[in-house]
Structures are given as C-alpha cells and as structure tokens.
Write a protein that holds these residues in place. Structure first.
Motif, PDB file in Angstrom:
ATOM      1  N   GLU A   1       0.783   3.177 -11.669  1.00 49.09           N
ATOM      2  CA  GLU A   1       0.050   1.911 -11.665  1.00 49.09           C
ATOM      3  C   GLU A   1      -1.390   2.053 -11.185  1.00 49.09           C
ATOM      4  OE1 GLU A   1       1.306  -0.512 -13.147  1.00 49.09           O
ATOM      5  OE2 GLU A   1       3.348   0.238 -13.295  1.00 49.09           O
ATOM      6  N   VAL A   2      -1.845   3.302 -11.036  1.00 47.67           N
ATOM      7  CA  VAL A   2      -3.228   3.562 -10.619  1.00 47.67           C
ATOM      8  C   VAL A   2      -4.024   4.038 -11.825  1.00 47.67           C
ATOM      9  CG1 VAL A   2      -4.729   4.945  -9.137  1.00 47.67           C
ATOM     10  CG2 VAL A   2      -2.520   4.135  -8.273  1.00 47.67           C
ATOM     11  N   ARG A   3      -5.094   3.336 -12.157  1.00 50.76           N
ATOM     12  CA  ARG A   3      -5.937   3.685 -13.300  1.00 50.76           C
ATOM     13  C   ARG A   3      -7.349   3.967 -12.774  1.00 50.76           C
ATOM     14  NH1 ARG A   3      -2.486  -0.184 -14.310  1.00 50.76           N
ATOM     15  NH2 ARG A   3      -3.913  -1.865 -13.732  1.00 50.76           N
ATOM     16  N   LEU A   4      -7.549   5.201 -12.359  1.00 53.26           N
ATOM     17  CA  LEU A   4      -8.834   5.571 -11.758  1.00 53.26           C
ATOM     18  C   LEU A   4      -9.977   5.434 -12.752  1.00 53.26           C
ATOM     19  CD1 LEU A   4      -7.768   8.710  -9.674  1.00 53.26           C
ATOM     20  CD2 LEU A   4      -8.154   6.371  -8.863  1.00 53.26           C
ATOM     21  N   ASP A   5      -9.709   5.660 -14.036  1.00 53.60           N
ATOM     22  CA  ASP A   5     -10.766   5.561 -15.037  1.00 53.60           C
ATOM     23  C   ASP A   5     -11.284   4.132 -15.173  1.00 53.60           C
ATOM     24  OD1 ASP A   5      -8.204   4.906 -16.051  1.00 53.60           O
ATOM     25  OD2 ASP A   5      -8.922   5.118 -18.119  1.00 53.60           O
ATOM     26  N   LYS A   6     -10.430   3.152 -14.819  1.00 55.04           N
ATOM     27  CA  LYS A   6     -10.835   1.749 -14.880  1.00 55.04           C
ATOM     28  C   LYS A   6     -11.083   1.161 -13.496  1.00 55.04           C
ATOM     29  CE  LYS A   6      -8.352   0.724 -19.177  1.00 55.04           C
ATOM     30  NZ  LYS A   6      -7.349  -0.158 -19.822  1.00 55.04           N
ATOM     31  N   ALA A   7     -10.904   1.982 -12.463  1.00 53.67           N
ATOM     32  CA  ALA A   7     -11.078   1.539 -11.074  1.00 53.67           C
ATOM     33  C   ALA A   7     -10.213   0.330 -10.766  1.00 53.67           C
ATOM     34  CB  ALA A   7     -12.544   1.230 -10.787  1.00 53.67           C
ATOM     35  N   GLU A   8      -8.931   0.398 -11.164  1.00 49.65           N
ATOM     36  CA  GLU A   8      -8.028  -0.706 -10.885  1.00 49.65           C
ATOM     37  C   GLU A   8      -6.605  -0.191 -10.683  1.00 49.65           C
ATOM     38  OE1 GLU A   8      -8.244  -3.240 -14.309  1.00 49.65           O
ATOM     39  OE2 GLU A   8      -6.767  -2.079 -15.441  1.00 49.65           O
ATOM     40  N   VAL A   9      -5.810  -1.002  -9.990  1.00 46.79           N
ATOM     41  CA  VAL A   9      -4.400  -0.678  -9.778  1.00 46.79           C
ATOM     42  C   VAL A   9      -3.580  -1.935 -10.038  1.00 46.79           C
ATOM     43  CG1 VAL A   9      -4.974   1.025  -8.005  1.00 46.79           C
ATOM     44  CG2 VAL A   9      -4.337  -1.298  -7.316  1.00 46.79           C
ATOM     45  N   SER A  10      -2.288  -1.753 -10.277  1.00 43.51           N
ATOM     46  CA  SER A  10      -1.356  -2.873 -10.370  1.00 43.51           C
ATOM     47  C   SER A  10      -0.368  -2.753  -9.228  1.00 43.51           C
ATOM     48  CB  SER A  10      -0.604  -2.857 -11.710  1.00 43.51           C
ATOM     49  OG  SER A  10      -1.479  -3.117 -12.783  1.00 43.51           O
ATOM     50  N   ILE A  11      -0.170  -3.825  -8.501  1.00 43.07           N
ATOM     51  CA  ILE A  11       0.784  -3.825  -7.396  1.00 43.07           C
ATOM     52  C   ILE A  11       2.065  -4.482  -7.882  1.00 43.07           C
ATOM     53  CG2 ILE A  11       1.275  -4.717  -5.077  1.00 43.07           C
ATOM     54  CD1 ILE A  11      -1.677  -4.387  -4.444  1.00 43.07           C
ATOM     55  N   VAL A  12       3.087  -3.670  -8.108  1.00 40.62           N
ATOM     56  CA  VAL A  12       4.364  -4.165  -8.638  1.00 40.62           C
ATOM     57  C   VAL A  12       5.538  -3.674  -7.797  1.00 40.62           C
ATOM     58  CG1 VAL A  12       3.469  -4.270 -11.004  1.00 40.62           C
ATOM     59  CG2 VAL A  12       4.559  -2.175 -10.204  1.00 40.62           C
ATOM     60  N   ASN A  13       5.236  -2.987  -6.696  1.00 36.63           N
ATOM     61  CA  ASN A  13       6.280  -2.382  -5.882  1.00 36.63           C
ATOM     62  C   ASN A  13       5.853  -2.387  -4.419  1.00 36.63           C
ATOM     63  OD1 ASN A  13       8.732  -0.607  -5.541  1.00 36.63           O
ATOM     64  ND2 ASN A  13       7.191   0.852  -4.851  1.00 36.63           N
ATOM     65  N   GLN A  14       6.820  -2.473  -3.521  1.00 32.25           N
ATOM     66  CA  GLN A  14       6.531  -2.296  -2.103  1.00 32.25           C
ATOM     67  C   GLN A  14       7.697  -1.570  -1.446  1.00 32.25           C
ATOM     68  OE1 GLN A  14       6.517  -5.734   0.514  1.00 32.25           O
ATOM     69  NE2 GLN A  14       7.688  -6.952  -0.941  1.00 32.25           N
ATOM     70  N   ILE A  15       7.444  -0.955  -0.311  1.00 32.75           N
ATOM     71  CA  ILE A  15       8.484  -0.273   0.445  1.00 32.75           C
ATOM     72  C   ILE A  15       8.739  -1.071   1.715  1.00 32.75           C
ATOM     73  CG2 ILE A  15       9.122   1.814   1.702  1.00 32.75           C
ATOM     74  CD1 ILE A  15       7.595   3.430  -0.321  1.00 32.75           C
TER      75      ILE A  15
ATOM     76  N   THR B   1      14.292   2.762   4.636  1.00 31.22           N
ATOM     77  CA  THR B   1      13.299   2.243   3.696  1.00 31.22           C
ATOM     78  C   THR B   1      13.935   2.027   2.331  1.00 31.22           C
ATOM     79  OG1 THR B   1      12.586   4.474   3.085  1.00 31.22           O
ATOM     80  CG2 THR B   1      11.411   3.400   4.903  1.00 31.22           C
ATOM     81  N   ARG B   2      13.403   1.046   1.616  1.00 36.33           N
ATOM     82  CA  ARG B   2      13.880   0.794   0.250  1.00 36.33           C
ATOM     83  C   ARG B   2      12.737   0.197  -0.569  1.00 36.33           C
ATOM     84  NH1 ARG B   2      15.579  -4.650  -0.656  1.00 36.33           N
ATOM     85  NH2 ARG B   2      15.320  -5.953   1.204  1.00 36.33           N
ATOM     86  N   HIS B   3      12.776   0.475  -1.859  1.00 41.95           N
ATOM     87  CA  HIS B   3      11.789  -0.084  -2.779  1.00 41.95           C
ATOM     88  C   HIS B   3      12.235  -1.485  -3.194  1.00 41.95           C
ATOM     89  CE1 HIS B   3       9.369   3.605  -3.719  1.00 41.95           C
ATOM     90  NE2 HIS B   3      10.451   4.169  -3.206  1.00 41.95           N
ATOM     91  N   LYS B   4      11.277  -2.388  -3.328  1.00 44.17           N
ATOM     92  CA  LYS B   4      11.573  -3.745  -3.778  1.00 44.17           C
ATOM     93  C   LYS B   4      10.334  -4.328  -4.434  1.00 44.17           C
ATOM     94  CE  LYS B   4      11.448  -7.066  -0.719  1.00 44.17           C
ATOM     95  NZ  LYS B   4      11.677  -7.958   0.450  1.00 44.17           N
ATOM     96  N   LYS B   5      10.513  -5.426  -5.135  1.00 45.55           N
ATOM     97  CA  LYS B   5       9.387  -6.105  -5.767  1.00 45.55           C
ATOM     98  C   LYS B   5       8.554  -6.818  -4.700  1.00 45.55           C
ATOM     99  CE  LYS B   5      11.668  -6.935 -10.200  1.00 45.55           C
ATOM    100  NZ  LYS B   5      12.115  -7.976 -11.173  1.00 45.55           N
ATOM    101  N   PRO B   6       7.277  -7.137  -5.005  1.00 43.52           N
ATOM    102  CA  PRO B   6       6.462  -7.903  -4.058  1.00 43.52           C
ATOM    103  C   PRO B   6       7.126  -9.219  -3.692  1.00 43.52           C
ATOM    104  CG  PRO B   6       5.081  -6.947  -5.740  1.00 43.52           C
ATOM    105  CD  PRO B   6       6.496  -6.700  -6.179  1.00 43.52           C
ATOM    106  N   GLU B   7       6.602  -9.872  -2.647  1.00 49.36           N
ATOM    107  CA  GLU B   7       7.261 -11.025  -2.054  1.00 49.36           C
ATOM    108  C   GLU B   7       7.414 -12.209  -2.992  1.00 49.36           C
ATOM    109  OE1 GLU B   7       5.383 -12.074   1.599  1.00 49.36           O
ATOM    110  OE2 GLU B   7       5.782 -10.142   2.542  1.00 49.36           O
ATOM    111  N   SER B   8       6.503 -12.381  -3.944  1.00 52.12           N
ATOM    112  CA  SER B   8       6.580 -13.508  -4.862  1.00 52.12           C
ATOM    113  C   SER B   8       6.029 -13.083  -6.210  1.00 52.12           C
ATOM    114  CB  SER B   8       5.778 -14.697  -4.318  1.00 52.12           C
ATOM    115  OG  SER B   8       4.400 -14.357  -4.249  1.00 52.12           O
TER     116      SER B   8
ATOM    117  N   ALA C   1       0.843  -1.201   0.000  1.00 51.70           N
ATOM    118  CA  ALA C   1       0.000   0.000   0.000  1.00 51.70           C
ATOM    119  C   ALA C   1       0.874   1.247   0.000  1.00 51.70           C
ATOM    120  CB  ALA C   1      -0.923  -0.006   1.218  1.00 51.70           C
ATOM    121  N   ARG C   2       1.923   1.233   0.828  1.00 47.46           N
ATOM    122  CA  ARG C   2       2.834   2.369   0.910  1.00 47.46           C
ATOM    123  C   ARG C   2       3.588   2.585  -0.399  1.00 47.46           C
ATOM    124  NH1 ARG C   2       5.254   5.015   1.487  1.00 47.46           N
ATOM    125  NH2 ARG C   2       7.126   4.868   2.711  1.00 47.46           N
ATOM    126  N   GLY C   3       3.866   1.495  -1.098  1.00 49.29           N
ATOM    127  CA  GLY C   3       4.668   1.585  -2.304  1.00 49.29           C
ATOM    128  C   GLY C   3       3.868   1.663  -3.586  1.00 49.29           C
TER     129      GLY C   3
END
Length: 208
Positions: free
Chosen positions: A46-60, A67-74, A39-41
């Motif tokens: 990756e936010v598409r409000l017009d389509k009411a969807e997001v892509s989660i490809v990053n986390q903090i 703190t550091r940016h990294k890919k999701p756990e799997s 959520a923080r990252g």
C-alpha cells in the motif's frame, strides 16, 4: 501534550541520530498523523513511493499482550495518505521483524526522557500532525480525511486549542446542529460543553 512544529522538528532531528531504526516511523506519525497501530501495520503493497502516497487499510492491535492484524477503526479509517518480503510491512526493525506497538511507545518515551523533551504520548504526534497542518492553512476537510476521522467536526474538536480555532475551522451553527448526535469521549464532551455552554442547551433554548 501537543508539541509545536518547532518541538516536533527538534525531536525528529534527535531521533534520527539516537534511534535511526525508528526515525522513519516517527516521522510518518508526526507529519501524517496515523494511529500507532496504523503506522505499525502499514503494508508494503500500500506504499506508492513514486506517487508519494500510501493507503491505510490495516492496523496492528494488541489484545492480551498478543498482536493481530485488523481493519482500521471505521470505514473512514480506510484512506489514502528496504521492502520486507517476510512480514509484508513497510516499517520493520533492523532484523526485519515487525515492531511491537508497545515497544514503539516505550522507545518513544525513552527518547523523550534522554533528550529532555516536554512530556508527550506517542499518540500526541497524531495531534501535532493535525495542528501543524491546520495552522499552516490546510483545509480542515483534507486534514480530517488524512486522519481518518468520520467528520470534520471531530477533527476540529480534537485539535482546536482555543475558541478562535473553533470559529476559524468550523461553522458554529453546524457544530450546534450535529452536537447531540456526535460521539465523543465523555471527558472531551464535558470539556467543550464547559467551554461553550450553549452546546449543552436544548436546540429551542439556543434558538430563543
């Protein structure tokens, strides 16, 4: 503690008044179930409000206080579920700076205490999101993909509160078959084996 849908709604109403800067992030966590770092990252791009969807490809993540940016756990963690040009993040503080994961957790705890809500961790909002969806009849596969779980079995084991939940959301034979190779925290595995002893039994013992 996993809150009911009524408790979640009451808490979010309270947070909207008492912590309006944090409310959108908490609302997203409570109803879509991302991990704190995801959520923080969440990236603006990756936010598409017009389509009411997001892509989660990053986390903090927090490592040694930094703190550091990294890919999701799997691999399954990469999923689809005022914009800030400096951080590139969707959820930011009022001054435009990024939220520190620990400060979000601390604010959450203070809100609970001030509002006299039942004890809960920030991560429990993720479980509440899953439970609310499953109890509303959303297919377990959809919920599993939303949470970024690698298998639907993992989703059921994490979210089922009763034996009835288990049998309603997952085929018992499937669970017995995948159990030996399914990774789970030691405490969670012990809990389910205590509740369902046949899971710990050798396959031939179950078959006989």
């Amino acid at each position: 503690m996993v809150w009911t849908d009524q408790l979640v709604a009451e808490f979010l109403d309270y947070a909207e008044t008492e912590a309006p800067d944090l409310h959108p992030l908490l609302h997203f966590m409570a109803y879509r179930g991302p991990r704190r770092g995801e959520a923080r990252g969440l990236l603006d791009a990756e936010v598409r409000l017009d389509k009411a969807e997001v892509s989660i490809v990053n986390q903090i993540a927090v490592t040694g206080g930094a703190t550091r940016h990294k890919k999701p756990e799997s691999e399954s963690g990469n999923r689809d579920v005022v914009l800030n040009p400096d951080t590139g993040l969707f959820f930011v503080r009022r001054d435009g700076r990024a939220w520190h994961p620990c400060s979000v957790s601390q604010r959450f705890r203070r809100l609970i205490q001030r509002g006299d809500f039942p004890p809960a961790r920030l991560h429990d909002l993720r479980h509440s999101a899953a439970t609310i969806a499953l109890q509303a009849g959303v297919d377990v596969k959809v919920v599993s993909e939303q949470l970024g779980h690698s298998t639907t079995t993992l989703t059921v084991l994490n979210e089922a509160a009763t034996a009835e939940d288990l049998t309603r959301w997952l085929n018992a034979e499937t669970l017995r078959r995948v159990w030996p190779s399914l990774w789970l925290p030691v405490r969670r595995r012990a809990l389910w084996q205590a509740r369902f002893p046949e899971l710990a039994a050798p396959p031939q013992a179950v078959a006989s």
